[in-house]
Design an enzyme around this catalytic site. Structure first.
Site, short mmCIF file in Angstrom:
data_model
loop_
_atom_site.label_atom_id
_atom_site.label_comp_id
_atom_site.label_asym_id
_atom_site.label_seq_id
_atom_site.Cartn_x
_atom_site.Cartn_y
_atom_site.Cartn_z
N ASN A 17 0.85 -1.19 0.00
CA ASN A 17 0.00 0.00 0.00
C ASN A 17 0.89 1.24 0.00
O ASN A 17 1.68 1.44 0.93
CB ASN A 17 -0.91 -0.02 1.23
N ARG A 28 4.29 18.91 0.32
CA ARG A 28 4.92 19.98 -0.45
C ARG A 28 4.33 19.97 -1.85
O ARG A 28 3.47 19.16 -2.17
CB ARG A 28 6.45 19.79 -0.52
N HIS A 53 -5.68 3.34 -1.41
CA HIS A 53 -6.99 3.64 -0.79
C HIS A 53 -7.27 5.12 -1.01
O HIS A 53 -7.00 5.95 -0.15
CB HIS A 53 -6.95 3.31 0.70
N ARG A 55 -9.21 8.41 -0.95
CA ARG A 55 -10.34 8.92 -0.18
C ARG A 55 -10.89 10.17 -0.86
O ARG A 55 -10.18 10.84 -1.62
CB ARG A 55 -9.91 9.22 1.26
N HIS A 60 -4.17 11.70 0.63
CA HIS A 60 -2.93 11.05 0.21
C HIS A 60 -3.03 10.70 -1.28
O HIS A 60 -2.61 11.50 -2.11
CB HIS A 60 -2.57 9.84 1.08
N GLU A 84 -8.76 -0.01 -2.56
CA GLU A 84 -9.64 -0.07 -1.39
C GLU A 84 -10.47 1.20 -1.29
O GLU A 84 -10.05 2.26 -1.76
CB GLU A 84 -8.81 -0.18 -0.10
N THR A 119 -8.52 6.39 9.90
CA THR A 119 -8.07 5.18 9.22
C THR A 119 -9.16 4.13 9.37
O THR A 119 -10.05 4.26 10.22
CB THR A 119 -6.73 4.67 9.78
N HIS A 211 -3.81 -4.55 8.00
CA HIS A 211 -3.89 -3.44 8.95
C HIS A 211 -2.95 -3.71 10.12
O HIS A 211 -3.19 -4.58 10.94
CB HIS A 211 -5.31 -3.18 9.46
N ASP A 212 -1.87 -2.95 10.15
CA ASP A 212 -0.86 -2.99 11.21
C ASP A 212 -0.07 -4.28 11.26
O ASP A 212 0.58 -4.58 12.27
CB ASP A 212 -1.48 -2.68 12.58
N GLY A 234 0.94 -1.35 4.37
CA GLY A 234 1.32 -0.01 3.97
C GLY A 234 2.14 0.73 5.00
O GLY A 234 3.34 0.94 4.83
N HIS A 235 1.52 1.13 6.10
CA HIS A 235 2.17 2.03 7.05
C HIS A 235 3.50 1.48 7.54
O HIS A 235 4.53 2.16 7.47
CB HIS A 235 1.24 2.30 8.24
#
Length: 262
Positions: A17, A28, A53, A55, A60, A84, A119, A211-212, A234-235
């Site tokens: 992700n 920026r 994902h 939104r 992002h 997603e 999230t 997720h995580d 992702g994160h």
């Protein structure tokens, strides 16, 4: 140029992700770091797919990123593009344009998040969501796109997810990650996810997870939860890449996946 997936790919696919790359870029107006460059480097290192994902507020991933990445994915047969989002916001409009333009789109993961949600933090509920999900699932499948529903690890919900036409579920793994440091709680969570995965497969669903998940907890999850087709990360992966670089990070996550089969 065409890039085929090598035969030594892990059984569980790794989809990267790249939302957080876009989040940094958007701070920026210089266009760096490049989202498409990040995706290309991850694919070159062996990622099996790319996830985004987008939104409605474009905090992002922006609209042009979706199409830029889809064009990139044309050069990577055998890799998958997963988008997603909430099908009742902007997701289906974007998907429709991709399909109309003949651009790659392999999977839509429907997530029940609010417009301004920080999230994703919960899955769909049945029977409450069944009536409205049925038509959007049918629309996506009519386009030839696989549908995955973001779900909490509740075994009793899996047959209902299949009944609305879903091909897969993505098990929401934050509760497992949150209990990782507590062995008793962690084992309890793993039992929940194992039972949910078994129930999903018994209902005819494929199982994804995300997720995580990270380098610490991924292998244990895959060892305990049978038949996970794909993890979307992702994160943690992008955070690791800030220190290790994209290539080394993807290879580390592939190693974690491979270790689950040992």
């Amino acid at each position: 140029m065409s890039h085929a997936l090598t035969s030594d790919a892990p059984r569980t696919s790794l989809s990267v992700n790249v939302n957080k790359v876009a989040l940094l870029r958007n701070s920026r107006h210089l266009g760096i770091p490049s989202v498409t460059r990040a995706a290309a480097l991850c694919l070159q290192a062996g990622a099996d797919g790319i996830t985004i994902h987008p939104r409605p507020d474009e905090r992002h991933i922006r609209r042009h990123d979706v199409f830029d990445l889809a064009r990139l994915m044309r050069d990577w047969p055998g890799r998958e593009f997963n988008i997603e989002g909430n099908p009742f916001h902007n997701l289906l409009d974007v998907a429709r344009e991709l399909v109309q333009q003949g651009l790659p789109l392999h999977q839509l993961t429907f997530v029940p998040d609010a417009v301004n949600q920080f999230t994703s933090d919960h899955g769909w509920s049945f029977p409450e969501d069944a009536q409205r999900l049925g038509p959007v699932v049918a629309q996506a499948r009519a386009w030839g796109v696989r549908v995955s529903l973001f779900m909490d690890p509740e075994p009793g919900q899996m047959a209902a997810a299949r009944a609305v036409g879903a091909d897969r579920v993505e098990l929401y793994t934050e509760p497992y990650a949150a209990d990782w440091a507590n062995p008793v709680a962690r084992d309890r969570q793993l039992r929940r996810y194992r039972e949910a995965a078994i129930a999903a497969q018994a209902a005819g669903l494929g199982v994804n997870a995300g997720h995580d998940l990270n380098r610490d907890n991924l292998t244990a999850f895959l060892r305990s939860v049978p038949g996970v087709a794909e993890v979307s990360i992702g994160h943690a992966l992008i955070a690791d890449a800030l220190e290790l670089g994209y290539a080394a990070t993807v290879q580390e996550y592939r190693r974690c996946i491979a270790a689950a089969a040992d």
